[in-house]
Design a protein around this motif. Structure first.
Motif, PDB file in Angstrom:
ATOM      1  N   PRO A 100      54.184  31.416  36.220  1.00  0.00           N
ATOM      2  CA  PRO A 100      52.987  32.258  36.353  1.00  0.00           C
ATOM      3  C   PRO A 100      53.314  33.680  36.768  1.00  0.00           C
ATOM      4  O   PRO A 100      52.524  34.588  36.533  1.00  0.00           O
ATOM      5  CB  PRO A 100      52.173  31.534  37.437  1.00  0.00           C
ATOM      6  N   GLY A 101      54.492  33.882  37.363  1.00  0.00           N
ATOM      7  CA  GLY A 101      54.886  35.229  37.735  1.00  0.00           C
ATOM      8  C   GLY A 101      55.121  36.114  36.529  1.00  0.00           C
ATOM      9  O   GLY A 101      55.012  37.337  36.608  1.00  0.00           O
ATOM     10  N   VAL A 102      55.441  35.499  35.397  1.00  0.00           N
ATOM     11  CA  VAL A 102      55.666  36.235  34.149  1.00  0.00           C
ATOM     12  C   VAL A 102      54.436  36.159  33.247  1.00  0.00           C
ATOM     13  O   VAL A 102      54.082  37.129  32.571  1.00  0.00           O
ATOM     14  CB  VAL A 102      56.904  35.681  33.414  1.00  0.00           C
ATOM     15  N   PRO A 106      50.216  41.319  36.004  1.00  0.00           N
ATOM     16  CA  PRO A 106      50.195  41.653  37.435  1.00  0.00           C
ATOM     17  C   PRO A 106      49.198  42.745  37.802  1.00  0.00           C
ATOM     18  O   PRO A 106      48.873  42.899  38.980  1.00  0.00           O
ATOM     19  CB  PRO A 106      51.638  42.116  37.708  1.00  0.00           C
ATOM     20  N   VAL A 107      48.692  43.517  36.821  1.00  0.00           N
ATOM     21  CA  VAL A 107      47.785  44.624  37.134  1.00  0.00           C
ATOM     22  C   VAL A 107      46.352  44.314  36.716  1.00  0.00           C
ATOM     23  O   VAL A 107      45.510  45.209  36.685  1.00  0.00           O
ATOM     24  CB  VAL A 107      48.265  45.936  36.475  1.00  0.00           C
ATOM     25  N   GLN A 108      46.059  43.061  36.397  1.00  0.00           N
ATOM     26  CA  GLN A 108      44.716  42.666  36.004  1.00  0.00           C
ATOM     27  C   GLN A 108      44.238  41.537  36.903  1.00  0.00           C
ATOM     28  O   GLN A 108      44.973  40.594  37.188  1.00  0.00           O
ATOM     29  CB  GLN A 108      44.706  42.212  34.537  1.00  0.00           C
ATOM     30  N   ARG A 109      43.005  41.600  37.350  1.00  0.00           N
ATOM     31  CA  ARG A 109      42.448  40.560  38.209  1.00  0.00           C
ATOM     32  C   ARG A 109      42.426  39.233  37.459  1.00  0.00           C
ATOM     33  O   ARG A 109      42.226  39.201  36.237  1.00  0.00           O
ATOM     34  CB  ARG A 109      41.041  40.940  38.670  1.00  0.00           C
ATOM     35  N   VAL A 110      42.611  38.128  38.196  1.00  0.00           N
ATOM     36  CA  VAL A 110      42.732  36.841  37.522  1.00  0.00           C
ATOM     37  C   VAL A 110      41.433  36.446  36.821  1.00  0.00           C
ATOM     38  O   VAL A 110      41.452  35.818  35.757  1.00  0.00           O
ATOM     39  CB  VAL A 110      43.200  35.734  38.486  1.00  0.00           C
ATOM     40  N   GLY A 111      40.298  36.829  37.395  1.00  0.00           N
ATOM     41  CA  GLY A 111      39.029  36.536  36.734  1.00  0.00           C
ATOM     42  C   GLY A 111      38.925  37.218  35.385  1.00  0.00           C
ATOM     43  O   GLY A 111      38.437  36.623  34.407  1.00  0.00           O
ATOM     44  N   ALA A 112      39.417  38.447  35.307  1.00  0.00           N
ATOM     45  CA  ALA A 112      39.379  39.175  34.040  1.00  0.00           C
ATOM     46  C   ALA A 112      40.283  38.519  33.002  1.00  0.00           C
ATOM     47  O   ALA A 112      39.983  38.535  31.797  1.00  0.00           O
ATOM     48  CB  ALA A 112      39.798  40.621  34.265  1.00  0.00           C
ATOM     49  N   GLN A 113      41.388  37.917  33.446  1.00  0.00           N
ATOM     50  CA  GLN A 113      42.303  37.287  32.500  1.00  0.00           C
ATOM     51  C   GLN A 113      41.701  36.017  31.904  1.00  0.00           C
ATOM     52  O   GLN A 113      41.932  35.690  30.732  1.00  0.00           O
ATOM     53  CB  GLN A 113      43.639  37.008  33.180  1.00  0.00           C
ATOM     54  N   ILE A 114      40.913  35.283  32.693  1.00  0.00           N
ATOM     55  CA  ILE A 114      40.205  34.116  32.154  1.00  0.00           C
ATOM     56  C   ILE A 114      39.058  34.570  31.258  1.00  0.00           C
ATOM     57  O   ILE A 114      38.849  34.043  30.158  1.00  0.00           O
ATOM     58  CB  ILE A 114      39.687  33.215  33.286  1.00  0.00           C
ATOM     59  N   ARG A 163      47.331  27.092  38.832  1.00  0.00           N
ATOM     60  CA  ARG A 163      45.979  26.615  38.558  1.00  0.00           C
ATOM     61  C   ARG A 163      45.214  27.620  37.688  1.00  0.00           C
ATOM     62  O   ARG A 163      44.426  27.234  36.818  1.00  0.00           O
ATOM     63  CB  ARG A 163      45.231  26.369  39.874  1.00  0.00           C
ATOM     64  N   VAL A 164      45.444  28.908  37.917  1.00  0.00           N
ATOM     65  CA  VAL A 164      44.814  29.925  37.072  1.00  0.00           C
ATOM     66  C   VAL A 164      45.282  29.764  35.625  1.00  0.00           C
ATOM     67  O   VAL A 164      44.475  29.841  34.683  1.00  0.00           O
ATOM     68  CB  VAL A 164      45.131  31.338  37.594  1.00  0.00           C
ATOM     69  N   LEU A 165      46.580  29.525  35.433  1.00  0.00           N
ATOM     70  CA  LEU A 165      47.094  29.327  34.074  1.00  0.00           C
ATOM     71  C   LEU A 165      46.473  28.103  33.410  1.00  0.00           C
ATOM     72  O   LEU A 165      46.190  28.110  32.205  1.00  0.00           O
ATOM     73  CB  LEU A 165      48.619  29.183  34.101  1.00  0.00           C
ATOM     74  N   ILE A 166      46.259  27.040  34.177  1.00  0.00           N
ATOM     75  CA  ILE A 166      45.586  25.855  33.627  1.00  0.00           C
ATOM     76  C   ILE A 166      44.152  26.212  33.243  1.00  0.00           C
ATOM     77  O   ILE A 166      43.647  25.796  32.190  1.00  0.00           O
ATOM     78  CB  ILE A 166      45.631  24.697  34.633  1.00  0.00           C
TER      79      ILE A 166
END
Length: 537
Positions: A100-102, A106-114, A163-166
C-alpha cells in the motif's frame, strides 16, 4: 451457465525483452469459478505475479503475452483495446496489490482515491462518490470513516492502508478479485484480520478470488484450490485438502517442508546452562510529542539471554520489540533502566567505549534489498567492519572477506559482484557475513527472514542455527512470526503496547500461554488448520 469459469487461462506464455528474451510464464492453464478462491503459490521468480499482471494487462515495460489466451466472463481480454480493458479493470476485475505504500497516491486523500474508482466506472457522481467512499471505509472496518476519508495514506497504519486497498478493489463489486501478496508486509495478527475481511466481503459480493502468495500456510487457510508454480510453469494443481495431504510433485513437498506452519514444532534443544551475556532491567523509552506530552514505546522491560542461546522478542506492529532492540544495540538511548553486556553496564557508554562494544554486538537488518550499499562490491561490504575497527588491511581484508563468504555458504566468485546481481537469500547471507566480520558475541536479528521466500527462509534459519553451534553465538531475535520463532528460539518474550507481558522457555510459553495477547498471536499463525490433517494424511 453458472458453472462456467469467471476467469479462464489457456496455454499462457509471457516473455520479457532481453538478450535472449526471458520466458516468465510457460504454457499455464488456470480456471477460477464464481465464488471460488484459487491460490497461485510459488517462490519469487516462479511467474505468479506475471500471470496476474497479464490478466489485468498491466505487465511492466518489456513484458508481453507471447502465446495462449485469457478469457474473463467469456470475453477474450487479449483482443481488447486499452480503453475497453480499462473499463473492466476496477469494475469487472478488482486488484488488491502487495504494497500500500506504493499502490496508494501519497498526495491524495484516501476517500478521494476510492471515490475516483466509483466515478470512473459510473457507479456514482462526484458528490455521491465521496459519501459512498465513506461507507466503503466503514465496511472495511475503519473507525471514524468520515475522518479517515480526509486523511492521507501516511497518516494510516499499514493494516489500515491495506483495508483501503481492499475497499478500492471491491468498490464496484467486481466478479473477480486478484489479491497479489495482499498481506506479506503485515504482522500475523493484522494479516489474519485483513484476510478475514477480504474473505467476508468477497463472499458477500459473490466474487471469485485469485490469490497470489508465496506463503503456503495462507493459501492452505484461504483457498479452495491450489496452483503450484515453479520457473514459469504449473507443476501441480488440485483441491487444497487433497494436495496438502498427498503432494505429488517434489517441489510442492519442498515448499511444505520449508513452510513454518507445516514444519515440526519442536524447538531446538536447550543449551547448557550458562551465565547471561545480555541483561535488560526495567528498560523504558519515551518519545516526546510536543512540549508536554510523550509516548511510552517501551515500559519496564526486563529479560536476560544466556550465552549461546536464542531469545525471541515477539509481538505485533507497535508492540515495542524493535525499539527495545535498538536500545539494546545503543542506536537509541534509553529513557530509563539498565543494560548489562557480559556483566558490564553499557547503558550510558559513549565514544571509544561504545565503538568497542559494537565489535561484540552486531545487527542484521530485516530487508537485504536495502541494507547493502548498491555501489559497493560484495568484498567491500563484507570487509567494511574489518576496516572500520582496524582489524585487517589491504589484501588481508579481501582474504578474510572470502573466508566469511565461505562461512555463510557463498562462493568467493561473488566477491566482485554488487548487491543488485544477487538474489534475496544471497544478499541476506552477505549481511550475515558482514555482521560476523568483527567476531561478535551477540547478533541482533531484526526480522531477518520476513522479506524472503519460505524455502530461502528455511536455508537462512538453518545457517543461523549452524553458526550458533559452531561459533557459540548468542541471538536476540525480533519477529512477528511465531511459527518460525518456535523452530529456532530457546526462550521467548511476548510484547504488547510497550510491555513485556510474558516470558519463558519457548515450548512452555507456546504450549500453555498465560496471556490473551499470546494466544491471539498463536491463533494467527497461518496454516494451523491443516497441520494435523497433513501430518495424518
Amino acid at each position: 451457465m453458472a458453472t462456467d469459469p469467471v476467469l479462464e487461462i489457456q496455454g499462457l506464455h509471457v516473455t520479457y525483452a532481453g538478450r535472449p528474451p526471458v520466458p516468465a510464464v510457460r504454457g499455464v492453464d488456470l480456471r477460477v469459478r464464481a465464488g471460488e478462491v484459487v491460490a497461485v503459490v510459488g517462490e519469487s521468480g516462479s511467474g505468479k505475479s506475471s500471470l496476474a499482471h497479464a490478466v489485468l494487462g498491466l505487465l511492466p515495460p518489456g513484458g508481453r503475452v507471447t502465446g495462449g489466451g485469457i478469457r474473463f466472463a467469456g470475453t477474450d481480454l487479449l483482443r481488447l483495446s486499452e480503453r475497453r480493458l480499462g473499463r473492466i479493470r476496477g469494475a469487472g476485475i478488482g486488484l488488491v496489490p502487495q504494497d500500500p505504500g506504493v499502490a496508494l497516491n501519497p498526495v491524495q486523500r484516501v476517500g478521494a482515491q476510492i471515490a475516483e474508482v466509483l466515478h470512473l466506472h459510473g457507479q456514482a457522481d462526484r458528490r455521491t462518490a465521496w459519501l459512498r467512499a465513506e461507507e466503503i471505509l466503514a465496511e472495511v472496518g475503519l473507525d471514524e470513516p468520515a475522518l479517515r476519508a480526509r486523511q492521507y495514506p501516511h497518516e494510516l497504519s499499514g493494516g489500515m492502508r491495506q483495508r483501503v486497498l481492499i475497499g478500492i478493489a471491491l468498490a464496484c463489486q467486481p466478479r473477480l478479485v486478484i489479491a497479489d501478496e495482499p498481506t506479506s508486509a503485515l504482522d500475523t495478527t493484522v494479516q489474519r484480520r485483513v484476510l478475514d475481511l477480504l474473505a467476508r466481503l468477497t463472499r458477500r459480493a459473490g466474487s471469485a478470488v485469485l490469490l497470489i502468495t508465496h506463503d503456503l500456510g495462507v493459501a492452505a487457510d484461504r483457498a479452495n484450490r491450489l496452483v503450484i508454480m515453479r520457473q514459469g510453469g504449473v507443476v501441480e494443481t488440485g483441491d487444497t485438502a487433497a494436495l496438502l495431504r498427498a503432494p505429488a510433485h517434489a517441489y510442492t513437498r519442498d515448499l511444505l517442508a520449508a513452510a513454518p506452519a507445516f514444519a515440526p514444532l519442536s524447538p531446538p534443544p536447550p543449551p547448557a546452562e550458562a551465565p547471561p551475556l545480555l541483561e535488560v532491567a526495567h528498560l523504558c523509552k519515551r518519545f516526546p510529542l510536543g512540549r508536554d506530552r510523550a509516548i511510552a514505546a517501551v515500559q519496564d522491560v526486563s529479560f536476560a539471554i544466556p550465552r549461546g542461546s536464542t531469545f525471541a522478542l515477539v509481538g505485533g506492529s507497535g508492540s515495542g520489540k524493535t525499539t527495545t532492540a535498538r536500545i539494546v544495540t545503543r542506536f537509541e538511548p534509553a529513557s530509563g533502566g539498565e543494560i548489562r553486556f557480559d556483566g558490564a553496564d553499557i547503558t550510558a557508554l559513549r565514544g571509544t567505549a561504545l565503538r568497542q562494544l559494537r565489535r561484540r554486538l552486531q545487527l542484521v537488518y530485516q530487508n537485504p534489498y536495502t541494507s547493502l550499499d548498491p555501489r559497493f562490491s560484495i568484498a567491500d561490504i563484507v570487509a567494511e567492519p574489518l576496516a572500520a575497527f582496524g582489524l585487517a588491511t589491504g589484501q588481508d581484508r579481501r582474504r578474510r572477506a572470502a573466508g566469511l563468504l565461505e562461512q555463510v555458504g557463498l562462493g568467493t566468485g561473488l566477491l566482485d559482484r554488487r548487491p543488485g546481481e544477487l538474489s534475496g537469500g544471497q544478499r541476506q547471507r552477505v549481511a550475515i557475513a558482514r555482521a560476523l566480520a568483527p567476531q561478535p558475541d551477540l547478533l541482533v536479528l531484526d526480522e531477518p527472514v520476513s522479506a524472503l521466500d519460505v524455502s530461502v527462509q528455511a536455508q537462512i534459519l538453518a545457517l543461523l542455527r549452524d553458526l550458533q553451534q559452531r561459533l557459540g553465538l548468542t541471538y536476540l531475535l525480533i519477529s512477528h512470526d511465531l511459527a518460525m520463532v518456535r523452530q529456532v528460539s530457546h526462550f521467548v518474550g511476548v510484547m504488547r503496547a510497550g510491555h513485556l507481558i510474558e516470558t519463558g522457555p519457548t515450548e512452555a510459553v507456546f504450549a500453555a500461554p498465560r496471556e490473551e495477547a499470546t494466544r491471539e498471536l498463536l491463533a494467527a499463525v497461518p496454516g494451523q488448520g491443516w497441520r494435523a490433517s497433513v501430518a495424518g494424511g
